[in-house]
Structure formats: C-alpha cells, structure tokens
Design an enzyme around this catalytic site. Structure first.
Site, PDB file in Angstrom:
ATOM      1  N   CYS A 155      11.749 -12.660   3.678  1.00  0.00           N
ATOM      2  CA  CYS A 155      11.727 -13.831   2.739  1.00  0.00           C
ATOM      3  C   CYS A 155      12.806 -14.675   2.976  1.00  0.00           C
ATOM      4  O   CYS A 155      12.717 -15.865   2.814  1.00  0.00           O
ATOM      5  CB  CYS A 155      11.467 -13.075   1.428  1.00  0.00           C
ATOM      6  SG  CYS A 155      12.606 -11.821   1.076  1.00  0.00           S
TER       7      CYS A 155
HETATM    8  N1  LIG Z   1       9.432  -7.903  -1.789  1.00  0.00           N
HETATM    9  C1  LIG Z   1       9.316  -9.006  -1.122  1.00  0.00           C
HETATM   10  O1  LIG Z   1       9.944 -10.019  -1.411  1.00  0.00           O
HETATM   11  C2  LIG Z   1       9.197  -8.839   0.507  1.00  0.00           C
HETATM   12  C3  LIG Z   1       9.500 -10.051   1.101  1.00  0.00           C
HETATM   13  C4  LIG Z   1       9.046  -9.985   2.523  1.00  0.00           C
HETATM   14  C5  LIG Z   1       8.838  -8.850   3.059  1.00  0.00           C
HETATM   15  N2  LIG Z   1       9.035  -7.489   2.387  1.00  0.00           N
HETATM   16  C6  LIG Z   1       8.943  -6.206   3.102  1.00  0.00           C
HETATM   17  O2  LIG Z   1       7.555  -5.990   2.650  1.00  0.00           O
HETATM   18  C7  LIG Z   1       7.524  -4.559   2.622  1.00  0.00           C
HETATM   19  C8  LIG Z   1       7.039  -3.859   1.293  1.00  0.00           C
HETATM   20  O3  LIG Z   1       8.117  -4.612   0.508  1.00  0.00           O
HETATM   21  P1  LIG Z   1       7.544  -4.438  -1.157  1.00  0.00           P
HETATM   22  O4  LIG Z   1       8.854  -5.057  -1.747  1.00  0.00           O
HETATM   23  O5  LIG Z   1       6.393  -4.946  -1.330  1.00  0.00           O
HETATM   24  O6  LIG Z   1       7.842  -2.672  -1.523  1.00  0.00           O
HETATM   25  P2  LIG Z   1       7.735  -2.045  -2.712  1.00  0.00           P
HETATM   26  O7  LIG Z   1       7.169  -2.591  -3.934  1.00  0.00           O
HETATM   27  O8  LIG Z   1       8.790  -0.889  -2.464  1.00  0.00           O
HETATM   28  O9  LIG Z   1       6.231  -1.064  -2.132  1.00  0.00           O
HETATM   29  C9  LIG Z   1       6.229  -0.107  -1.128  1.00  0.00           C
HETATM   30  C10 LIG Z   1       4.804   0.222  -0.625  1.00  0.00           C
HETATM   31  O10 LIG Z   1       4.725   1.089   0.560  1.00  0.00           O
HETATM   32  C11 LIG Z   1       4.139   2.206  -0.053  1.00  0.00           C
HETATM   33  N3  LIG Z   1       4.660   3.225   1.075  1.00  0.00           N
HETATM   34  C12 LIG Z   1       6.218   3.747   0.917  1.00  0.00           C
HETATM   35  N4  LIG Z   1       6.283   4.775   1.736  1.00  0.00           N
HETATM   36  C13 LIG Z   1       5.352   4.630   2.235  1.00  0.00           C
HETATM   37  C14 LIG Z   1       4.797   5.615   3.651  1.00  0.00           C
HETATM   38  N5  LIG Z   1       5.706   6.519   4.274  1.00  0.00           N
HETATM   39  N6  LIG Z   1       3.543   5.427   4.185  1.00  0.00           N
HETATM   40  C15 LIG Z   1       2.745   4.681   3.599  1.00  0.00           C
HETATM   41  N7  LIG Z   1       3.116   3.708   2.445  1.00  0.00           N
HETATM   42  C16 LIG Z   1       4.359   3.843   2.016  1.00  0.00           C
HETATM   43  C17 LIG Z   1       4.390   2.360  -1.423  1.00  0.00           C
HETATM   44  O11 LIG Z   1       3.474   3.593  -1.887  1.00  0.00           O
HETATM   45  P3  LIG Z   1       3.774   3.927  -3.266  1.00  0.00           P
HETATM   46  O12 LIG Z   1       3.347   3.057  -4.531  1.00  0.00           O
HETATM   47  O13 LIG Z   1       2.849   5.351  -3.397  1.00  0.00           O
HETATM   48  O14 LIG Z   1       5.403   4.275  -3.371  1.00  0.00           O
HETATM   49  C18 LIG Z   1       4.310   1.111  -1.800  1.00  0.00           C
HETATM   50  O15 LIG Z   1       2.581   0.701  -1.883  1.00  0.00           O
HETATM   51  C19 LIG Z   1       9.158  -3.974   2.951  1.00  0.00           C
HETATM   52  O16 LIG Z   1       9.333  -3.321   4.333  1.00  0.00           O
HETATM   53  C20 LIG Z   1       9.971  -5.232   2.629  1.00  0.00           C
HETATM   54  O17 LIG Z   1      11.084  -5.240   3.409  1.00  0.00           O
HETATM   55  C21 LIG Z   1       9.207  -7.737   0.932  1.00  0.00           C
END
Ligand SMILES: NC(=O)c1ccc[n+]([C@@H]2O[C@H](COP(=O)([O-])OP(=O)(O)OC[C@H]3O[C@@H](n4cnc5c(N)ncnc54)[C@H](OP(=O)(O)O)[C@@H]3O)[C@@H](O)[C@H]2O)c1
Length: 342
Positions: A155
């Site tokens: 991001c």
């Molecule tokens: N947030 C942002 O603004 C943003 C922007 C760009 C990229 N990203 C990247 O996108 C990814 C997701 O970010 P997020 O902020 O959306 O994360 P998040 O809100 O913490 O959600 C993580 C998701 O991954 C699932 N998960 C966790 N461990 C897992 C595993 N071992 N196997 C399968 N699923 C698993 C979780 O399931 P549960 O619900 O069961 O825990 C949840 O659905 C990250 O790598 C982050 O760096 C995030």
C-alpha cells in the site's frame, strides 16, 4: 456467451480479503467459488464478510485446506494472508495449475536473500521470485497477460511509486528523495496489538519504521534505486481507519515548469482510469479517495522550479490492495480495466 472466471480467495475474513469479496461478488466476469479464512477459523455465511454483501448469496466461508480449495476448481486464487502463509501456499497452488494474485509481500522482492532481513523468514520458494510479475497495474502493461504469479504491490509503495516514477528521469543525482507517508490503522490488518488499540491511536500521530520498513526495498527496486541511493521513507500511523497520504520531496537537475511536470504526468497516466491528476499547484485530500479505487496526485513547485512537493492519496485497502488486485485480474483475463471497479 459470457464465460465467468472461477476465483477463490484465501484470507477472505481479513480487511483486504473482505474488500476483494465485495468487489468480486459484483464482477460481471467472475464466479467466486471459494472463500477461506485461516485453517483455525470457523465456517460462516458469505454475506457476513462485508456490510455491502448483505442479502447476497455466495460460497460459505470455510477454513483454508488446500484439497478442498482445489476441489472447487478455481482458475485464479487471490492470497490475502500474512506474508509467510502466502509464501507457503502459492507454490502449491501454482503446481496445481492455478494462477495466483498475491496481496502479501511474499513475492515482491526479486532476491531471496532479502527476505530474512526485511520479512523475518527464509523464503521457501526462491525460484518463484524471478517469475513473479510486480503488479503495479499502471506500469506492468503486457507482463500481466501471461503471468502465473502476480505480486500485488504494498500500500505505501503504491502511494509512492505512482507519483515518483514519471519524475525519475528529471531528478538531480545525489539529492535525497524524501517520502513522508501516513496510513490509517487498517494498513496493519485486523491484529489486536496494543499499538493499534483505540487508546493508543485516538488523538495521536506518530512516525515509525525509519530505515527498517519492509516496503523500502520494494520502493527502491521499483524506482531503480540501489540501496545506497539517497532515499528516505518515513511511515506514520494516522488515527483514521483507512487511507494513505504520501508527501514526497524531490529536487530536479534543472528548473522545470508546472507545464512540463503536467505534461510528464499526462504522458504517464493519460488513459489510466484509476490515476487522477490534480491541476498544478493543488494537492489531493485523503477524503476524496477513501472507499474508491483511485490514486490522486498533485504537486507544487518550489525554489523557482528546482524542487517540488508531490502528494499522492489512495485507499490502502483498495488501490493499495484489493482494487489494484482486481485491476491485475482484469489484465490477466483480458477484461476491460475498469470491469467490476466502476
Ligand atoms: N491492510 C492493508 O492495507 C494491506 C494493503 C496491501 C497489502 N496488504 C497485505 O495483504 C495481506 C492481508 O492483509 P490484511 O490487512 O487484509 O490482513 P488481516 O486483516 O490480518 O487478515 C488476514 C487474513 O488471512 C487469514 N490467514 C491468516 N493466517 C492464515 C494462514 N496460515 N492460512 C490461510 N489464511 C490465513 C486470516 O484468517 P482468520 O480470519 O481466520 O484469522 C484473515 O482472513 C497481508 O500480507 C498484508 O501485508 C495489506
């Protein structure tokens, strides 16, 4: 006949995964065939994933198990999981014939040696780092069409590279590029650490990660800057839920005019529907992009055209994650760039 592309999402219960679900549920060229949480998660109805899905039907949310994901025969899988999980899951999906769009940082850096330092793990599939296409949609062009593995940009990097990349040929060597970027708290995902609690955030504003933020090598790489080039990135935690505003300070190697900079940006972004340029001398606001797939860019010249301050705003969960991932999917399936996004 409108043949829909079969798509699954791992990490659908996270902040970016839920946004992906909301977009893909309405995408005219997509059939969502699987939505998965972590293997420790429970089962829940599709409509519980996002407020905008109320009343919609779709696959139930189930814990991620590779065999059951594959049983629904997805052609594409979006990974919206933590980095290390994506690094483990992606090779298995590719080996099973799926194409993967990874929202994590697991495949953004070209060299495996960088992963222990910046991401804290040894990369389990270094051979895929060369193959992964860096999916900054506006700059990836033809590479996306045949890609098996797309590394969706971070991001902060999206908000820094989009405004900087067109300017790189104009910049003075030896002068630092300084990027101050402030992100809403959803940038950290749905974790519950003390640092992201209401009591710590409300009424507060702080800088963090100077010289150690994992997005720095990604930005250097995409901008063609080696690790010694003077480039300063300072992340800030903004007490809002979503949105990133990056303020970038640059020095040119000769005086430039507002008209020249406007032309430079137009050459880069005319015909790119999700980048909006502000008139010279006016800067974008965060509120104009939150909830949208746009990156807004504006600049002001200083020092008789020798310096500029450039501001870029995005929604970290959309242009910084989910909507950019769908832009990339659209390129990969030869759909119109705005399909499902406008
Ligand atoms: N947030 C942002 O603004 C943003 C922007 C760009 C990229 N990203 C990247 O996108 C990814 C997701 O970010 P997020 O902020 O959306 O994360 P998040 O809100 O913490 O959600 C993580 C998701 O991954 C699932 N998960 C966790 N461990 C897992 C595993 N071992 N196997 C399968 N699923 C698993 C979780 O399931 P549960 O619900 O069961 O825990 C949840 O659905 C990250 O790598 C982050 O760096 C995030």
């Amino acid at each position: 006949m409108n043949v829909r592309t079969r798509v699954s999402i791992v990490g659908a219960t996270g902040y970016s995964g839920a946004e992906l679900c909301a977009i893909l549920a309405r995408h005219p060229r997509v059939e969502l065939v699987g939505v998965h949480s972590s293997s420790g998660g429970g089962s829940s109805p599709f409509a519980s994933l996002h407020p905008s899905l109320a009343g919609r039907s779709g696959p139930a949310v189930t814990p991620f198990v590779l065999a059951s994901l594959l049983a629904s025969r997805p052609e594409f899988v979006f990974l919206a999981t933590p980095n290390e999980a994506a690094a483990e899951i992606a090779p298995k999906l590719l080996a099973s014939g799926c194409r993967v769009i990874d929202l994590s940082g697991a495949f953004r850096l070209p060299h495996a040696e960088a992963y222990p330092k910046w991401y804290g793990f040894t990369h389990p599939a270094p051979e895929l780092l060369k193959e992964a296409v860096y999916g900054l949609s506006e700059w990836a062009d033809g590479a996306l069409a045949g890609a098996r593995l797309v590394a969706n940009p971070g991001c902060y990097p999206t908000s820094v590279i989009l405004p900087l990349r067109p300017l790189m040929p104009l910049l003075a060597e030896g002068h630092a590029i300084v990027c101050d970027s402030a992100s809403g708290v959803s940038g950290a995902g749905k974790k519950s650490d003390l640092a992201f609690s209401f009591g710590e955030l409300s009424g507060n504003f702080k800088a963090y990660g100077v010289g150690s933020h994992r997005h720095e090598p990604e930005m250097r790489n995409a901008l063609g800057l080696n690790e010694r080039a003077p480039f300063v990135f300072v992340a800030h935690l903004l007490p809002v839920v979503r949105g990133i505003l990056s303020t970038i300070h640059v020095t040119f190697d000769r005086p430039v005019s507002a008209e020249e900079l406007t032309r430079t940006y137009r050459r880069a972004y005319d015909g790119k529907p999700f980048v909006r340029l502000h008139p010279a001398g006016t800067l974008p606001d965060l509120k104009d992009v939150v909830g949208t797939p746009f990156a807004d860019i504006g600049f002001s010249l200083l020092g008789e055209g020798r310096q500029a301050v450039v501001v870029c705003c995005i929604d970290n969960l959309l242009k910084g994650a989910a909507s950019q991932a769908v832009q990339n999917l659209n390129r990969m399936i030869a759909a119109g760039e705005t399909e499902g996004l406008s």
